[in-house]
Design a protein around this motif. Structure first.
Motif, PDB file in Angstrom:
ATOM      1  N   ILE A 114     -12.155   7.778   0.455  1.00  0.00           N
ATOM      2  CA  ILE A 114     -13.278   7.001  -0.082  1.00  0.00           C
ATOM      3  C   ILE A 114     -13.889   7.720  -1.293  1.00  0.00           C
ATOM      4  O   ILE A 114     -14.177   7.122  -2.323  1.00  0.00           O
ATOM      5  CB  ILE A 114     -14.383   6.832   1.000  1.00  0.00           C
ATOM      6  CG1 ILE A 114     -13.785   6.294   2.293  1.00  0.00           C
ATOM      7  CG2 ILE A 114     -15.495   5.953   0.486  1.00  0.00           C
ATOM      8  CD1 ILE A 114     -13.428   4.851   2.280  1.00  0.00           C
ATOM      9  N   GLN A 145     -11.753   7.528  -4.285  1.00  0.00           N
ATOM     10  CA  GLN A 145     -11.881   6.218  -4.924  1.00  0.00           C
ATOM     11  C   GLN A 145     -13.075   6.180  -5.871  1.00  0.00           C
ATOM     12  O   GLN A 145     -12.984   5.694  -6.984  1.00  0.00           O
ATOM     13  CB  GLN A 145     -12.057   5.137  -3.860  1.00  0.00           C
ATOM     14  CG  GLN A 145     -10.750   4.704  -3.223  1.00  0.00           C
ATOM     15  CD  GLN A 145     -10.981   3.627  -2.190  1.00  0.00           C
ATOM     16  OE1 GLN A 145     -11.887   2.826  -2.314  1.00  0.00           O
ATOM     17  NE2 GLN A 145     -10.143   3.627  -1.164  1.00  0.00           N
ATOM     18  N   TYR A 149     -12.976   5.513  -9.792  1.00  0.00           N
ATOM     19  CA  TYR A 149     -13.694   4.401 -10.419  1.00  0.00           C
ATOM     20  C   TYR A 149     -14.540   4.915 -11.574  1.00  0.00           C
ATOM     21  O   TYR A 149     -14.566   4.343 -12.656  1.00  0.00           O
ATOM     22  CB  TYR A 149     -14.584   3.682  -9.391  1.00  0.00           C
ATOM     23  CG  TYR A 149     -13.855   2.585  -8.661  1.00  0.00           C
ATOM     24  CD1 TYR A 149     -13.308   1.506  -9.369  1.00  0.00           C
ATOM     25  CD2 TYR A 149     -13.698   2.618  -7.285  1.00  0.00           C
ATOM     26  CE1 TYR A 149     -12.628   0.496  -8.701  1.00  0.00           C
ATOM     27  CE2 TYR A 149     -13.025   1.615  -6.608  1.00  0.00           C
ATOM     28  CZ  TYR A 149     -12.482   0.553  -7.320  1.00  0.00           C
ATOM     29  OH  TYR A 149     -11.812  -0.434  -6.682  1.00  0.00           O
ATOM     30  N   HIS A 203      -6.271  -5.158  -8.810  1.00  0.00           N
ATOM     31  CA  HIS A 203      -6.892  -4.896  -7.519  1.00  0.00           C
ATOM     32  C   HIS A 203      -6.009  -3.981  -6.695  1.00  0.00           C
ATOM     33  O   HIS A 203      -4.794  -4.114  -6.701  1.00  0.00           O
ATOM     34  CB  HIS A 203      -7.078  -6.213  -6.758  1.00  0.00           C
ATOM     35  CG  HIS A 203      -8.430  -6.784  -6.993  1.00  0.00           C
ATOM     36  ND1 HIS A 203      -9.586  -6.104  -6.706  1.00  0.00           N
ATOM     37  CD2 HIS A 203      -8.816  -7.968  -7.528  1.00  0.00           C
ATOM     38  CE1 HIS A 203     -10.621  -6.839  -7.036  1.00  0.00           C
ATOM     39  NE2 HIS A 203     -10.185  -7.975  -7.552  1.00  0.00           N
ATOM     40  N   GLY A 204      -6.623  -3.052  -6.016  1.00  0.00           N
ATOM     41  CA  GLY A 204      -5.859  -2.230  -5.085  1.00  0.00           C
ATOM     42  C   GLY A 204      -5.220  -1.007  -5.719  1.00  0.00           C
ATOM     43  O   GLY A 204      -4.750  -0.116  -5.020  1.00  0.00           O
ATOM     44  N   GLU A 251      -7.313   2.107  -5.047  1.00  0.00           N
ATOM     45  CA  GLU A 251      -7.222   2.406  -3.618  1.00  0.00           C
ATOM     46  C   GLU A 251      -5.891   3.079  -3.304  1.00  0.00           C
ATOM     47  O   GLU A 251      -5.832   4.072  -2.581  1.00  0.00           O
ATOM     48  CB  GLU A 251      -7.362   1.121  -2.789  1.00  0.00           C
ATOM     49  CG  GLU A 251      -8.769   0.554  -2.725  1.00  0.00           C
ATOM     50  CD  GLU A 251      -9.203  -0.115  -4.030  1.00  0.00           C
ATOM     51  OE1 GLU A 251      -8.345  -0.299  -4.931  1.00  0.00           O
ATOM     52  OE2 GLU A 251     -10.398  -0.424  -4.166  1.00  0.00           O
ATOM     53  N   LYS A 252      -4.844   2.563  -3.905  1.00  0.00           N
ATOM     54  CA  LYS A 252      -3.521   3.124  -3.638  1.00  0.00           C
ATOM     55  C   LYS A 252      -3.424   4.552  -4.175  1.00  0.00           C
ATOM     56  O   LYS A 252      -2.895   5.455  -3.532  1.00  0.00           O
ATOM     57  CB  LYS A 252      -2.460   2.247  -4.283  1.00  0.00           C
ATOM     58  CG  LYS A 252      -1.074   2.848  -4.234  1.00  0.00           C
ATOM     59  CD  LYS A 252      -0.041   1.834  -3.865  1.00  0.00           C
ATOM     60  CE  LYS A 252       1.249   2.532  -3.531  1.00  0.00           C
ATOM     61  NZ  LYS A 252       2.251   1.648  -2.990  1.00  0.00           N
ATOM     62  N   ALA A 299      -5.198   6.811  -1.950  1.00  0.00           N
ATOM     63  CA  ALA A 299      -4.468   7.010  -0.703  1.00  0.00           C
ATOM     64  C   ALA A 299      -3.327   8.005  -0.898  1.00  0.00           C
ATOM     65  O   ALA A 299      -3.106   8.886  -0.075  1.00  0.00           O
ATOM     66  CB  ALA A 299      -3.924   5.678  -0.204  1.00  0.00           C
TER      67      ALA A 299
END
Length: 402
Positions: free
Chosen positions: A219, A222, A226, A240-241, A244-245, A248
DNA sequence: GTCAATTCACATGAAAGAGACCACGGTCTAGTG
DNA sequence: CTAGACCGTGGTCTCTTTCATGTGAATTGACGA
């Protein structure tokens, strides 16, 4: 491409809307305005170092944390503020930052001290002087400076692993001969067990204070991404994503933010080169592979000939037969290879070390096993993707002119 | 069958050497006034 | 007289070699059941 075509290409290139607006924001040298999720650590470090502003010697400090969890960034941030404040109030305070991992700059006792002296404005030849002479020069420089001197040794574990902990001891001892100035040490290390291996004398004087940087979780990564992505990319350049990827991927590897940002940057470059308007999840996968591959190829190319020959020997054996590889086999073939390309073969002792080095670089995997009556040896397996093998062999063959 | 001794093929450590690079001081040489 | 070339000495640094010691389990061989 015809000449006309080339011109068109460049025209188009200039005209194309880049998905980057400030690529620097993703590079590791970039200093962001704020450092998220490190408030506690920054506060703790600041309160330890603050006495320097009152002309008192701050406690020596040790900082631990995995790679890419913001240690260096925080410390640089704090030291900048510290120096700025000191300057504002006319307080004699200096911070010397030194990355001990840099080859040819700070990887021997002589070089570290020489480099520190240089930052205090003394000219020291790269070699030729006795080491204690350099210490003397350094001590005089510090004394002449009159004030608090903070020495930040980034990645001290690397330094100590190479040349032992004497230098740390000597640095702490310098204070004894100083009347006008004081030195405080700040050590930064990736290695949590590093301190335990130190000489007890050094250990007690160096770790007056300790701070541990926990790794970022997905988190937090991320959020960092951002923050940087907003600066680096133009509006709507990221699918999108993707963030996050990216997070991860890096969280999987002990929350390395540096790697995370690199991943995003390379993904951006790949997307841009392919003339895509947006970065997609596929670009991230591609970037991950590319980073790994590039790293490997650079390592390969920059190895000395002897290591290359040894590695080539390992590659050859592993592709010829599928059985496990032992040091003896490697050495036999290595000697033949040397013979073929006119290289003077090294002794088995040295090759043994080279194999261990290749293991450290992550190209091969090595395990010392005992085969009972049939001796003790290293069991070698390749730790790279089968698909990259032919490429590796090609590079080595070119380099060794086989 | 059991158990200690043996043995192999290296691993691992320590020390020292070779050769590259460099500073420094002394000596030599050529150019200058 | 002086600047620059050249040499020898003494230092660091990296890569190696040499010598010495360590190591873990398969094998061996003595021993007893």
């Amino acid at each position: 491409m015809s000449q006309k075509g080339l011109s068109d290409f460049f025209e188009k290139y200039i005209g194309a809307k880049s998905i980057f607006i400030n690529k620097a924001a993703l590079q590791s040298a970039y200093h962001p305005q704020t450092i998220p999720h490190r408030d506690m650590e920054i506060e703790a470090i600041a309160s330890i170092l603050a006495p320097a502003l009152k002309q008192e010697k701050p406690s020596n400090l040790f900082i631990y944390g995995k790679a890419g969890c913001g240690k260096t960034l925080c410390l640089r941030h704090i030291s900048r503020e510290l120096e700025a404040n000191a300057a504002r109030h006319n307080i004699p305070l200096k911070v010397l930052y030194m990355n001990c991992k840099l080859k040819k700059v700070a990887d021997t006792e002589y070089r570290v001290i020489a480099q520190l002296s240089r930052e205090l404005g003394k000219a020291i030849p790269p070699t030729g002087l006795p080491t204690d002479e350099v210490y003397k020069i350094f001590e005089q420089a510090v004394e002449a400076d009159k004030g608090i001197l903070l020495i930040v040794l980034d990645e001290v574990d690397q330094l100590v692993k190479k040349i032992g902990d004497e230098i740390l001891y000597s640095l702490t001892r310098i204070n004894e001969g100083l009347s006008q100035s004081k030195i405080s040490l700040v050590g930064i290390s990736n290695d949590m067990v590093f301190l335990a291996a130190l000489d007890p004398r050094v250990k007690s004087s160096l770790s007056e204070e300790e701070i541990i940087f926990p790794p970022y979780n997905a988190i937090q990564l991320q959020e960092i991404l951002y923050q940087r992505a907003r600066l680096a990319f133009s509006e709507g350049a990221i699918d999108h994503g993707v963030i996050e990827k990216c997070a991860a991927y890096a969280a999987r590897e002990h929350g390395d933010a540096r790697r995370c940002l690199e991943l995003l940057r390379v993904a951006g470059e790949i997307a841009e080169r392919a003339n895509h308007q947006r970065i997609t999840i596929d670009h991230i996968d591609e970037a991950d592979e590319k980073i790994e591959r590039d790293r490997l190829m650079i390592i390969l190319k920059t190895q000395p000939k002897q290591s290359q020959a040894a590695l080539y020997s390992i590659l050859t054996i592993s592709s010829d037969k599928k059985t496990t590889i032992f040091t003896g086999d490697v050495y036999e073939l290595y000697k033949k290879i040397c013979d073929r390309i006119g290289l003077r073969p090294l002794t088995q002792r040295r090759i043994s070390d080279i194999i261990a080095e290749l293991d450290m670089l992550g190209i091969i995997n090595v395990k010392v096993i005992s085969k009972g009556r049939y001796g003790r040896t290293r069991e070698i397996t390749l730790s790279v993707d089968q698909a990259t093998l032919p490429r590796m062999r090609k590079i080595l063959e070119e380099s060794l002119s086989l």
